[in-house]
Design a protein around this motif. Structure first.
Motif, PDB file in Angstrom:
ATOM      1  N   ASP A   1       1.007  -1.248   0.009  1.00  0.00           N
ATOM      2  CA  ASP A   1       0.106   0.120  -0.043  1.00  0.00           C
ATOM      3  C   ASP A   1       0.883   1.214   0.035  1.00  0.00           C
ATOM      4  O   ASP A   1       1.367   1.682   1.031  1.00  0.00           O
ATOM      5  CB  ASP A   1      -1.044  -0.070   1.321  1.00  0.00           C
ATOM      6  N   ASN A   2       1.249   1.783  -1.033  1.00  0.00           N
ATOM      7  CA  ASN A   2       2.074   3.161  -1.365  1.00  0.00           C
ATOM      8  C   ASN A   2       1.092   4.340  -1.339  1.00  0.00           C
ATOM      9  O   ASN A   2       0.723   4.499  -2.749  1.00  0.00           O
ATOM     10  CB  ASN A   2       2.831   2.863  -2.625  1.00  0.00           C
TER      11      ASN A   2
ATOM     12  N   ALA B   1       8.056  -3.434   8.597  1.00  0.00           N
ATOM     13  CA  ALA B   1       7.734  -2.054   8.997  1.00  0.00           C
ATOM     14  C   ALA B   1       7.534  -0.937   7.998  1.00  0.00           C
ATOM     15  O   ALA B   1       6.974  -0.209   7.833  1.00  0.00           O
ATOM     16  CB  ALA B   1       8.859  -1.421  10.211  1.00  0.00           C
ATOM     17  N   LEU B   2       8.705  -1.201   7.188  1.00  0.00           N
ATOM     18  CA  LEU B   2       8.601  -0.415   5.877  1.00  0.00           C
ATOM     19  C   LEU B   2       7.259  -0.580   5.139  1.00  0.00           C
ATOM     20  O   LEU B   2       6.506   0.198   4.611  1.00  0.00           O
ATOM     21  CB  LEU B   2       9.709  -0.582   5.081  1.00  0.00           C
ATOM     22  N   ASN B   3       6.856  -2.016   5.264  1.00  0.00           N
ATOM     23  CA  ASN B   3       5.765  -2.140   4.278  1.00  0.00           C
ATOM     24  C   ASN B   3       4.496  -1.445   4.964  1.00  0.00           C
ATOM     25  O   ASN B   3       3.725  -1.109   4.566  1.00  0.00           O
ATOM     26  CB  ASN B   3       5.441  -3.783   4.267  1.00  0.00           C
ATOM     27  N   LEU B   4       4.532  -1.834   6.465  1.00  0.00           N
ATOM     28  CA  LEU B   4       3.343  -1.230   7.234  1.00  0.00           C
ATOM     29  C   LEU B   4       3.287   0.301   6.941  1.00  0.00           C
ATOM     30  O   LEU B   4       2.285   0.872   7.025  1.00  0.00           O
ATOM     31  CB  LEU B   4       3.600  -1.651   8.658  1.00  0.00           C
TER      32      LEU B   4
ATOM     33  N   ALA C   1       1.784   5.630  11.792  1.00  0.00           N
ATOM     34  CA  ALA C   1       2.428   5.431  13.086  1.00  0.00           C
ATOM     35  C   ALA C   1       2.627   4.053  13.625  1.00  0.00           C
ATOM     36  O   ALA C   1       1.524   3.400  13.721  1.00  0.00           O
ATOM     37  CB  ALA C   1       2.141   6.265  14.113  1.00  0.00           C
ATOM     38  N   LEU C   2       3.722   3.669  13.866  1.00  0.00           N
ATOM     39  CA  LEU C   2       4.140   2.207  14.725  1.00  0.00           C
ATOM     40  C   LEU C   2       4.220   2.277  16.123  1.00  0.00           C
ATOM     41  O   LEU C   2       4.240   1.428  16.971  1.00  0.00           O
ATOM     42  CB  LEU C   2       5.063   1.503  14.029  1.00  0.00           C
TER      43      LEU C   2
ATOM     44  N   PRO D   1      -0.868  -8.927   4.027  1.00  0.00           N
ATOM     45  CA  PRO D   1       0.117  -9.044   2.670  1.00  0.00           C
ATOM     46  C   PRO D   1       1.348  -8.217   3.281  1.00  0.00           C
ATOM     47  O   PRO D   1       2.459  -8.683   2.538  1.00  0.00           O
ATOM     48  CB  PRO D   1      -0.673  -7.897   1.615  1.00  0.00           C
ATOM     49  N   GLU D   2       1.265  -6.970   4.052  1.00  0.00           N
ATOM     50  CA  GLU D   2       2.707  -6.396   4.454  1.00  0.00           C
ATOM     51  C   GLU D   2       3.580  -7.570   5.178  1.00  0.00           C
ATOM     52  O   GLU D   2       4.968  -7.412   5.117  1.00  0.00           O
ATOM     53  CB  GLU D   2       2.650  -5.430   5.260  1.00  0.00           C
TER      54      GLU D   2
END
Lengths: 222, 229
Positions: free
Chosen positions: B10-11, B37-40, B99-100, B214-215
């Motif tokens: 999801d970009n 994390a980059l994917n999320l 945000a994570l 999917p991430e």
């Protein structure tokens, strides 16, 4: 009076625990008073039902702030940093923060885990009386070599420049333990040796050292 | 080094995407955390493989990136950050979108605590180099039982920490930093160390949630450009 007492921070700590040492320095730097509650790790007091009720994970340090119970030195320090912003533990620039997180985590994940009590006990039982110290010393030397490399382009009076930041809170207890407990020869690590001397000139650091805690055994008192 | 652009699922960043480069090894669980994390966060990045099994981390090329010779390392323009926790905290500060870290301070602390149980109390004790050391000293049976007991001790601690907190994910119904550390750790425990997850109902349950993302699936070792069968 009860109201005032319950407002005070409470730190559950063991004099020798380097993880607790990090938090002690942070509390001192920020000028935060706290009640020191000793938890004797050698006597396994972190496994008592009483302590486990407080922190079911059974680790020290634990910080109690009113009705909030916090564990894990890194997490506790980030909490203190947010709630009590005086004497900030992190530089403003992102890169400087990254270097501090990295140095702190080298200590936290790549050195200290290998010298925890249960691993040392295991090594001693399996390999003999000095095997635990030798094991820990090897791990420490590896981690210290990495830190010398990381910090050489950033250090000043302290680890990442001329101000005390998060990395220093992790380094000071680790270097102290390396010298005090594991006989690491600091001549091999000139940068770390130099900044350690600088730490010892600061009351916030000195007062947090193992030799000065309420539960320090008499024979180990400074 | 192998190179490939990896787009997250999801970009949805509206400004020009950042030019992030992630130095990673497909089997490194620390690299896995950052991939996840980059994917999320919906951050596109270029994947640069560093082959740890043939010592590529000691190459002059990678030495310039991280003189400490470990992955993951993240290059963001002219800045390089190494160490998964440092990278993740850097990403949170520089790219606050998706945000994570939760807003609630207590929940933030709990996420850091869970992350550190993985990062300090579990993963360092089953790294390949450490297990090799244990095997040399004590033999291969001890190596297996060491790895198993360290992981299980950590997992019991996590169960205690999370059992009253967890929802769909580790600390509630939103995915946060703790999950980024837990997902690869649980996956590795199952695949590489045959840990009996029936002892850890909370961790088992949240792992099922990760597997539906999917991430997460895109971050799996076997889906990376440098994966070897």
């Amino acid at each position: 009076m009860a109201g005032e007492e319950s407002k005070k921070l409470k730190l559950y700590s063991d004099w020798l625990s380097s993880c607790a040492g990090r938090v002690r320095i942070g509390l001192n730097l920020k000028g935060l008073e706290y009640e020191y509650v000793p938890v004797n790790l050698l006597k396994e007091e972190q496994q008592t039902p009483e302590f486990l009720k407080l922190n079911p994970v059974g680790f020290v340090p634990v910080l109690v702030d009113g009705d909030v119970v916090l564990a894990d030195s890194f997490a506790i320090l980030m909490y203190l940093e947010e709630k009590f912003p005086q004497h900030s533990l992190l530089p403003k620039d992102l890169h400087g923060r990254g270097i501090n997180y990295q140095a702190a985590n080298i200590v936290c994940s790549s050195i200290q885990p290998y010298q925890n009590i249960s691993i040392l006990k295991f090594m001693k039982e399996k390999l003999g009386p000095d095997a635990d110290v030798a094991w820990a010393r090897d791990q420490i030397r590896r981690g210290f070599a990495a830190l010398e490399k990381l910090l050489k382009d950033y250090s000043g009076k302290y680890a990442t420049g001329d101000e005390v930041f998060l990395a220093d809170l992790f380094l000071a207890p680790q270097i102290d333990g390396a010298i005090r407990r594991f006989k690491v020869d600091m001549d091999e690590f000139p940068l770390l040796a130099r900044i350690f001397k600088a730490y010892l000139e600061l009351p916030a650091f000195r007062d947090a050292m193992p030799g000065r805690q309420p539960d320090t055994p008499a024979e180990h008192r400074d | 080094m192998q190179q490939k652009s990896a787009s997250p699922v999801d970009n949805s960043t509206s400004t020009a995407p950042p030019k992030l480069i992630l130095y990673s090894f497909w089997q490194s669980s620390c690299s896995w955390r950052v991939r996840f994390a980059l994917n999320l966060k919906g951050l596109p990045y270029e994947y640069r493989a560093v082959n740890l099994s043939n010592g590529e981390q000691f190459s002059p090329e990678f030495e310039k990136i991280n003189p400490l010779h470990y992955v993951p390392a993240l290059a963001d323009a002219d800045l390089v950050v190494s160490d998964s926790l440092a990278i993740l905290l850097y990403l949170e500060e520089k790219y606050p979108h998706k945000a994570l870290m939760p807003v609630d301070r207590r929940l933030r602390v709990l996420n850091l605590q869970a992350a550190n149980i993985v990062s300090s109390s579990i993963q360092p004790l089953h790294m390949v180099s450490v297990l090799r050391n244990i095997e040399e000293k004590f033999g291969s049976e001890e190596r297996s039982s060491w790895a198993q007991s360290k992981i299980e001790t950590g997992f019991f601690a996590l169960e205690k920490l999370l059992n009253s907190l967890a929802g769909k994910y580790a600390t509630g119904d939103e995915i946060y930093l703790a999950d980024v550390f837990l997902a690869p750790q649980i996956a590795v425990a199952i695949k590489r160390f045959n840990i009996d997850m029936s002892k850890f109902p909370t961790l088992s349950r949240i792992f099922n949630s990760y597997k539906a993302l999917p991430e997460f699936l895109d971050s799996l070792p076997e889906r990376q450009p440098d994966a070897v069968n």
